[in-house]
Motif scaffolding. Structure first.
Motif, PDB file in Angstrom:
ATOM      1  N   ALA A   1       0.821  -1.212   0.000  1.00 12.11           N
ATOM      2  CA  ALA A   1       0.000   0.000   0.000  1.00 12.11           C
ATOM      3  C   ALA A   1       0.856   1.262   0.000  1.00 12.11           C
ATOM      4  CB  ALA A   1      -0.932  -0.005   1.212  1.00 12.11           C
ATOM      5  N   LYS A   2       2.078   1.175   0.514  1.00 14.49           N
ATOM      6  CA  LYS A   2       2.968   2.334   0.521  1.00 14.49           C
ATOM      7  C   LYS A   2       3.446   2.704  -0.877  1.00 14.49           C
ATOM      8  CE  LYS A   2       4.745   1.311   5.175  1.00 14.49           C
ATOM      9  NZ  LYS A   2       5.956   1.081   6.001  1.00 14.49           N
ATOM     10  N   LEU A   3       3.352   1.752  -1.813  1.00 19.03           N
ATOM     11  CA  LEU A   3       3.851   1.974  -3.168  1.00 19.03           C
ATOM     12  C   LEU A   3       2.805   2.520  -4.116  1.00 19.03           C
ATOM     13  CD1 LEU A   3       5.790  -1.380  -3.777  1.00 19.03           C
ATOM     14  CD2 LEU A   3       6.751   0.804  -3.040  1.00 19.03           C
ATOM     15  N   LEU A   4       1.546   2.175  -3.864  1.00 19.15           N
ATOM     16  CA  LEU A   4       0.526   2.324  -4.891  1.00 19.15           C
ATOM     17  C   LEU A   4      -0.120   3.700  -4.912  1.00 19.15           C
ATOM     18  CD1 LEU A   4      -1.228  -1.150  -4.692  1.00 19.15           C
ATOM     19  CD2 LEU A   4       0.668  -0.414  -6.146  1.00 19.15           C
ATOM     20  N   THR A   5      -0.259   4.210  -6.110  1.00 18.72           N
ATOM     21  CA  THR A   5      -1.111   5.341  -6.408  1.00 18.72           C
ATOM     22  C   THR A   5      -2.239   4.800  -7.288  1.00 18.72           C
ATOM     23  OG1 THR A   5       0.068   5.885  -8.450  1.00 18.72           O
ATOM     24  CG2 THR A   5       0.887   6.880  -6.406  1.00 18.72           C
TER      25      THR A   5
ATOM     26  N   LEU B   1      -7.395  -6.931  -0.283  1.00 23.55           N
ATOM     27  CA  LEU B   1      -7.180  -5.869   0.700  1.00 23.55           C
ATOM     28  C   LEU B   1      -6.748  -4.566   0.041  1.00 23.55           C
ATOM     29  CD1 LEU B   1      -5.418  -7.814   3.605  1.00 23.55           C
ATOM     30  CD2 LEU B   1      -7.715  -6.822   3.623  1.00 23.55           C
ATOM     31  N   LEU B   2      -5.985  -4.669  -1.043  1.00 19.26           N
ATOM     32  CA  LEU B   2      -5.514  -3.470  -1.737  1.00 19.26           C
ATOM     33  C   LEU B   2      -6.571  -2.865  -2.645  1.00 19.26           C
ATOM     34  CD1 LEU B   2      -1.907  -4.609  -2.743  1.00 19.26           C
ATOM     35  CD2 LEU B   2      -2.547  -3.088  -0.862  1.00 19.26           C
ATOM     36  N   GLY B   3      -7.668  -3.585  -2.858  1.00 21.99           N
ATOM     37  CA  GLY B   3      -8.736  -3.062  -3.694  1.00 21.99           C
ATOM     38  C   GLY B   3      -8.409  -3.047  -5.175  1.00 21.99           C
ATOM     39  N   LEU B   4      -7.536  -3.958  -5.635  1.00 20.22           N
ATOM     40  CA  LEU B   4      -7.180  -4.003  -7.050  1.00 20.22           C
ATOM     41  C   LEU B   4      -8.280  -4.681  -7.856  1.00 20.22           C
ATOM     42  CD1 LEU B   4      -3.406  -4.950  -6.802  1.00 20.22           C
ATOM     43  CD2 LEU B   4      -4.448  -2.688  -6.951  1.00 20.22           C
TER      44      LEU B   4
ATOM     45  N   ARG C   1      -3.604  -0.830  15.453  1.00 21.24           N
ATOM     46  CA  ARG C   1      -4.054   0.238  14.569  1.00 21.24           C
ATOM     47  C   ARG C   1      -3.364   0.176  13.208  1.00 21.24           C
ATOM     48  NH1 ARG C   1      -8.255   0.061  15.874  1.00 21.24           N
ATOM     49  NH2 ARG C   1      -8.609   1.679  14.294  1.00 21.24           N
ATOM     50  N   ARG C   2      -2.794  -0.963  12.876  1.00 21.33           N
ATOM     51  CA  ARG C   2      -2.191  -1.125  11.564  1.00 21.33           C
ATOM     52  C   ARG C   2      -3.284  -1.061  10.501  1.00 21.33           C
ATOM     53  NH1 ARG C   2       3.032  -0.451  11.425  1.00 21.33           N
ATOM     54  NH2 ARG C   2       3.406  -2.053   9.868  1.00 21.33           N
ATOM     55  N   PRO C   3      -2.929  -0.680   9.255  1.00 19.82           N
ATOM     56  CA  PRO C   3      -3.969  -0.512   8.233  1.00 19.82           C
ATOM     57  C   PRO C   3      -4.702  -1.789   7.844  1.00 19.82           C
ATOM     58  CG  PRO C   3      -1.762  -0.297   7.296  1.00 19.82           C
ATOM     59  CD  PRO C   3      -1.598  -0.294   8.777  1.00 19.82           C
ATOM     60  N   PHE C   4      -4.029  -2.951   7.999  1.00 22.64           N
ATOM     61  CA  PHE C   4      -4.664  -4.221   7.683  1.00 22.64           C
ATOM     62  C   PHE C   4      -4.480  -5.172   8.861  1.00 22.64           C
ATOM     63  CE2 PHE C   4      -2.956  -2.366   3.765  1.00 22.64           C
ATOM     64  CZ  PHE C   4      -4.118  -2.220   3.024  1.00 22.64           C
ATOM     65  N   VAL C   5      -5.539  -5.891   9.218  1.00 21.41           N
ATOM     66  CA  VAL C   5      -5.471  -6.776  10.383  1.00 21.41           C
ATOM     67  C   VAL C   5      -6.125  -8.118  10.076  1.00 21.41           C
ATOM     68  CG1 VAL C   5      -5.403  -4.944  12.115  1.00 21.41           C
ATOM     69  CG2 VAL C   5      -7.614  -5.812  11.303  1.00 21.41           C
ATOM     70  N   LEU C   6      -5.693  -9.117  10.824  1.00 21.01           N
ATOM     71  CA  LEU C   6      -6.330 -10.430  10.828  1.00 21.01           C
ATOM     72  C   LEU C   6      -7.300 -10.450  11.998  1.00 21.01           C
ATOM     73  CD1 LEU C   6      -6.602 -13.435   9.992  1.00 21.01           C
ATOM     74  CD2 LEU C   6      -4.591 -13.897  11.425  1.00 21.01           C
TER      75      LEU C   6
ATOM     76  N   ARG D   1      -9.795 -17.514   7.190  1.00 17.35           N
ATOM     77  CA  ARG D   1      -9.213 -16.338   7.835  1.00 17.35           C
ATOM     78  C   ARG D   1     -10.011 -15.101   7.450  1.00 17.35           C
ATOM     79  NH1 ARG D   1      -2.943 -16.422   9.179  1.00 17.35           N
ATOM     80  NH2 ARG D   1      -2.791 -18.596   9.833  1.00 17.35           N
ATOM     81  N   ILE D   2     -10.226 -14.230   8.419  1.00 15.97           N
ATOM     82  CA  ILE D   2     -11.005 -13.025   8.216  1.00 15.97           C
ATOM     83  C   ILE D   2     -10.075 -11.816   8.304  1.00 15.97           C
ATOM     84  CG2 ILE D   2     -13.001 -11.690   8.928  1.00 15.97           C
ATOM     85  CD1 ILE D   2     -13.621 -14.577   8.060  1.00 15.97           C
ATOM     86  N   TYR D   3      -9.962 -11.093   7.194  1.00  9.41           N
ATOM     87  CA  TYR D   3      -9.093  -9.914   7.145  1.00  9.41           C
ATOM     88  C   TYR D   3      -9.938  -8.654   7.062  1.00  9.41           C
ATOM     89  CZ  TYR D   3      -5.237 -13.108   6.198  1.00  9.41           C
ATOM     90  OH  TYR D   3      -4.322 -14.117   6.279  1.00  9.41           O
ATOM     91  N   ARG D   4      -9.404  -7.567   7.616  1.00  2.00           N
ATOM     92  CA  ARG D   4     -10.079  -6.288   7.561  1.00  2.00           C
ATOM     93  C   ARG D   4      -9.100  -5.178   7.217  1.00  2.00           C
ATOM     94  NH1 ARG D   4     -13.868  -6.471  13.040  1.00  2.00           N
ATOM     95  NH2 ARG D   4     -15.163  -8.255  12.407  1.00  2.00           N
TER      96      ARG D   4
END
Length: 386
Positions: A60-64, A95-98, A367-372, A380-383
């Motif tokens: 996520a830090k890379l993507l525009t 998770l990245l919404g691609l 408070r990380r942007p993606f969590v298990l 597995r449930i990711y958010r």
């Protein structure tokens, strides 16, 4: 046409332990860890984080929005897979919404597969230079509490965009792969911690490096003096030193001094995080680029190694603008906080692992942007958190 690494980003957890404190708890001289192994801190992984969340955070830090549209493939390299069938890359993509017209695969060969992913990605880009491939090397190194390998644990992910006209490293054509069936390190399907023959593995690592580098020299005619520095896979930082000294021997000339100085620069971040398995070489590369004496036009040599065993030596030319194509790792590491050894042990034992029961994790402290979030009906449930 130049093809190589266009952008790089690193992510780890926001918690760590001090290895001096761990040494005291284990009844070991702290110098054995900080000098003998070459590690200072180790990332601690809460149950709410795994290779998917770490990989997505780095990517996520890379993507525009514009870059996201150009990605044709996601390759996740890991030896910490969460499913024997479904690729972790699919979870990351979600998770990245691609968009759904993206190829997603997972690669495995111990710590080496991140390099395999880069080489495969180069082929895809050569076939269609308009595309960009997202390569993520993400792992959680586990050997068990109070074991000889405990000090070489760690966690994190390095995400890289492979494209034409790269801004970090243009990879040169010649590469040397070297493999043998060797039992120096492995993890059976029924095990959550690795089995390792540490001293044997170190000797194999050194031998593979010397074999691959010698063959590279034969194919290219290049000497050590043609490199601004060498970058090594660093499961622990002393490993790279052993390999380099195996090549340099008693040399104290200017080239040898430069190689030792650059090695030290490449070790800075690895000392603070620990073993990343597939990502260790590429965290070392980022560390050298941000802490070493490197400029555009320099040639760097990279040695990748994965137990079992496979090694590869290849080279690349540093590109203009590389300093702005990397995230600020030093700043990120400063935001972490230290946890006690007791807390570390609770987290270590609290992971999902290979358990089948439904579980729900408390997310209030992550408070990380993606969590298990947990596991339900064997899924597995990711958010993604705001």
């Amino acid at each position: 046409m130049k093809i190589g690494i266009d952008k790089m980003a690193f992510a780890t957890t926001d918690q760590y332990i001090d290895l001096r404190e761990l040494a005291t708890r284990r009844g070991v001289d702290p110098n054995k860890y900080t000098i003998g192994i070459g590690q200072d801190r180790q990332a601690v992984v809460p149950p709410t984080q795994d290779i998917v969340t770490l990989g997505a955070t780095a990517a996520a830090k890379l993507l525009t929005p514009a870059l996201a549209k150009r990605i044709s493939t996601i390759m996740v390299a890991t030896e910490s897979g969460i499913d024997n069938s479904k690729a972790s890359a699919i979870y990351v993509k979600h998770l990245l919404g691609l968009n759904d017209f993206v190829r997603t695969v997972e690669l495995k060969e111990a710590c080496y597969s991140g390099t395999a992913a880069i080489q495969f990605a180069r082929g895809l880009v050569a076939f269609n230079p308009q595309e960009t491939v997202l390569v993520i090397a993400t792992d959680i190194a586990r050997y068990g509490l109070n074991t000889p390998g405990e000090v070489t644990q760690g966690a994190g992910a390095v995400a890289m965009l492979i494209s034409a006209h790269p801004h970090v490293l243009a990879i040169e054509p010649t590469t040397v792969a070297y493999s043998k069936d060797i039992m120096d390190f492995w993890r059976p399907l029924y095990a959550t911690e690795a089995i390792v023959n540490g001293k044997y593995s170190t000797n194999v690592y050194i031998d593979f490096f010397l074999q691959a580098f010698t063959r590279y020299q034969q194919l290219t005619g290049q000497t050590l003096a043609d490199f601004a520095g060498l970058v090594f896979h660093l499961p622990f930082t002393k490993m790279g030193k052993k390999a380099l000294e195996g090549l340099l021997g008693d040399r104290t000339d200017a080239v040898a001094q430069r190689m030792r100085q650059q090695l030290h620069a490449s070790q800075v971040y690895c000392r603070q995080v620990g073993n990343l398995y597939t990502g260790s070489l590429y965290l070392a590369l980022m560390s050298l680029l941000q802490n070493g004496q490197v400029k555009a036009g320099d040639r760097l040599g990279l040695f990748s190694y994965g137990s079992g065993a496979e090694g590869e030596f290849y080279s690349g030319i540093v590109q203009e603008g590389f300093t702005t194509a990397l995230n600020d790792i030093a700043a990120d590491l400063k935001t972490r906080h230290q946890v006690s050894i007791d807390q570390y042990e609770r987290f270590f034992n609290g992971r999902l692992g290979m358990k089948s029961a439904d579980r729900q994790f408390d997310l209030s402290h992550d408070r990380r942007p993606f969590v298990l979030a947990g596991q339900q009906n064997h899924q597995r449930i990711y958010r993604r958190q705001k």
